[in-house]
Design a protein around this motif. Structure first.
Motif, PDB file in Angstrom:
ATOM      1  N   ILE A  98       0.860  -1.183   0.000  1.00 21.44           N
ATOM      2  CA  ILE A  98       0.000   0.000   0.000  1.00 21.44           C
ATOM      3  C   ILE A  98       0.899   1.238   0.000  1.00 21.44           C
ATOM      4  O   ILE A  98       1.683   1.439   0.936  1.00 21.44           O
ATOM      5  CB  ILE A  98      -0.939  -0.003   1.222  1.00 21.44           C
ATOM      6  N   PRO A  99       0.820   2.079  -1.039  1.00 23.92           N
ATOM      7  CA  PRO A  99       1.807   3.148  -1.246  1.00 23.92           C
ATOM      8  C   PRO A  99       1.928   4.151  -0.115  1.00 23.92           C
ATOM      9  O   PRO A  99       3.030   4.542   0.257  1.00 23.92           O
ATOM     10  CB  PRO A  99       1.318   3.837  -2.534  1.00 23.92           C
ATOM     11  N   ARG A 100       0.800   4.605   0.447  1.00 30.81           N
ATOM     12  CA  ARG A 100       0.862   5.695   1.436  1.00 30.81           C
ATOM     13  C   ARG A 100       0.839   5.177   2.867  1.00 30.81           C
ATOM     14  O   ARG A 100       0.394   5.862   3.773  1.00 30.81           O
ATOM     15  CB  ARG A 100      -0.306   6.658   1.206  1.00 30.81           C
ATOM     16  N   THR A 101       1.314   3.942   3.033  1.00 31.31           N
ATOM     17  CA  THR A 101       1.346   3.308   4.351  1.00 31.31           C
ATOM     18  C   THR A 101       2.769   2.850   4.636  1.00 31.31           C
ATOM     19  O   THR A 101       3.440   2.327   3.744  1.00 31.31           O
ATOM     20  CB  THR A 101       0.387   2.091   4.381  1.00 31.31           C
ATOM     21  N   SER A 102       3.226   3.053   5.850  1.00 33.75           N
ATOM     22  CA  SER A 102       4.606   2.713   6.196  1.00 33.75           C
ATOM     23  C   SER A 102       4.872   1.219   6.033  1.00 33.75           C
ATOM     24  O   SER A 102       3.950   0.394   5.988  1.00 33.75           O
ATOM     25  CB  SER A 102       4.907   3.119   7.640  1.00 33.75           C
ATOM     26  N   VAL A 103       6.153   0.894   5.950  1.00 30.21           N
ATOM     27  CA  VAL A 103       6.577  -0.505   5.874  1.00 30.21           C
ATOM     28  C   VAL A 103       5.990  -1.302   7.034  1.00 30.21           C
ATOM     29  O   VAL A 103       5.457  -2.402   6.850  1.00 30.21           O
ATOM     30  CB  VAL A 103       8.127  -0.563   5.885  1.00 30.21           C
ATOM     31  N   LEU A 104       6.065  -0.754   8.238  1.00 24.77           N
ATOM     32  CA  LEU A 104       5.542  -1.445   9.417  1.00 24.77           C
ATOM     33  C   LEU A 104       4.051  -1.720   9.285  1.00 24.77           C
ATOM     34  O   LEU A 104       3.589  -2.843   9.537  1.00 24.77           O
ATOM     35  CB  LEU A 104       5.812  -0.609  10.667  1.00 24.77           C
ATOM     36  N   LYS A 105       3.284  -0.720   8.876  1.00 28.86           N
ATOM     37  CA  LYS A 105       1.827  -0.876   8.767  1.00 28.86           C
ATOM     38  C   LYS A 105       1.451  -1.840   7.643  1.00 28.86           C
ATOM     39  O   LYS A 105       0.450  -2.546   7.735  1.00 28.86           O
ATOM     40  CB  LYS A 105       1.161   0.481   8.540  1.00 28.86           C
ATOM     41  N   ASN A 106       2.256  -1.879   6.567  1.00 26.20           N
ATOM     42  CA  ASN A 106       2.003  -2.855   5.503  1.00 26.20           C
ATOM     43  C   ASN A 106       2.098  -4.281   6.040  1.00 26.20           C
ATOM     44  O   ASN A 106       1.288  -5.134   5.691  1.00 26.20           O
ATOM     45  CB  ASN A 106       2.997  -2.648   4.358  1.00 26.20           C
ATOM     46  N   VAL A 107       3.075  -4.530   6.883  1.00 25.09           N
ATOM     47  CA  VAL A 107       3.257  -5.874   7.436  1.00 25.09           C
ATOM     48  C   VAL A 107       2.144  -6.205   8.432  1.00 25.09           C
ATOM     49  O   VAL A 107       1.731  -7.358   8.565  1.00 25.09           O
ATOM     50  CB  VAL A 107       4.644  -6.004   8.099  1.00 25.09           C
ATOM     51  N   GLU A 108       1.619  -5.190   9.103  1.00 24.25           N
ATOM     52  CA  GLU A 108       0.545  -5.403  10.081  1.00 24.25           C
ATOM     53  C   GLU A 108      -0.795  -5.778   9.424  1.00 24.25           C
ATOM     54  O   GLU A 108      -1.671  -6.358  10.077  1.00 24.25           O
ATOM     55  CB  GLU A 108       0.341  -4.143  10.925  1.00 24.25           C
ATOM     56  N   LEU A 109      -0.957  -5.451   8.156  1.00 21.85           N
ATOM     57  CA  LEU A 109      -2.278  -5.542   7.515  1.00 21.85           C
ATOM     58  C   LEU A 109      -2.982  -6.898   7.674  1.00 21.85           C
ATOM     59  O   LEU A 109      -4.148  -6.941   8.069  1.00 21.85           O
ATOM     60  CB  LEU A 109      -2.154  -5.169   6.038  1.00 21.85           C
TER      61      LEU A 109
END
Length: 233
Positions: A98-109
């Motif tokens: 997801i482009p406008r989401t941090s690396v950390l938040k992408n992994v949390e998804l």
């Protein structure tokens, strides 16, 4: 070993309205827990169709698909979504971050979909990013990291819910040679050290050679099923 994938008479036909195209001819296949399998073939050979069925992204036209002993062939869309979230990790050629989401938040998804607590999600995401060598990139956005790093994030995300199986569709297709080797070494380590079943689609013979078993497709059929050390047909 315990089986994790069993296909019995599975085929796939696409009806375009004017003609029917049989993308996958009747296939029997067994993959055991802990195997490392590459699926090879040219464009239109049926390998991507098979991957979509194995990943519960598509249903077979005929036949039965047993995933971890459960027949998933006739499951509803909602049921398949739950199965994917719990049992399967996906890694795609285009990363799908997801482009406008941090690396950390992408992994949390995936953990958000699994309704896990915020505290656990963050701790698990940090742990996974450390594992793939990105512990210092947690707050970066996807456009701030390289292609190889994006794929590492995608692998960390795929592992979030501790799935027993990882499906990777051309995972090195957008990477340079050095990054490709590094990504494949991560898959190999996951397989060897944690017993994760890895099934990847690739058209590159050198990438397929990382696997212990190589299935080669042509015209919707398996024309070769070779294990490492066996002589090519």
């Amino acid at each position: 070993m315990e089986e994790i994938i069993r296909l019995t008479g599975v085929s796939k036909t696409y009806d375009t309205g004017k003609i029917q195209v049989q993308a996958l001819k009747p296939l029997d296949l067994l993959i055991e827990q802990g195997e490392y399998v590459a699926i090879m073939g040219s464009s239109g050979s049926g390998k991507s169709t098979l991957m979509n069925i194995l990943g519960c992204l598509d249903r077979p036209t005929e036949g039965s698909y047993f995933l971890a002993g459960e027949n998933v062939s006739g499951k509803s869309d909602n049921e398949l979504s739950l199965i994917r979230n719990k049992r399967i990790g996906f890694v795609f050629q285009s990363f799908n971050l997801i482009p406008r989401t941090s690396v950390l938040k992408n992994v949390e998804l995936p953990m958000i979909y699994a309704r896990l607590s915020a505290k656990y999600r963050e701790e698990r995401a940090r742990e996974l990013l450390e594992k793939v060598g990105l512990g210092e990139r947690l707050d970066h956005m996807p456009n701030e990291i390289s292609g190889g790093q994006k794929q590492r994030v995608a692998i960390a995300r795929a592992l979030a819910n501790q799935p027993p199986i990882i499906f990777a569709d051309e995972p090195t297709g957008n990477l340079d040679s050095k990054s490709s080797v590094e990504i494949m070494e991560i898959f190999t380590k996951l397989n060897r050290e944690e017993g994760t079943t890895v099934v990847l689609v690739t058209h590159e013979p050198d990438i397929a050679e990382f696997a212990d078993r190589v299935l080669t497709f042509r015209d919707g059929c398996v024309i070769s099923d070779r294990r490492k050390g066996e002589v090519k047909n």
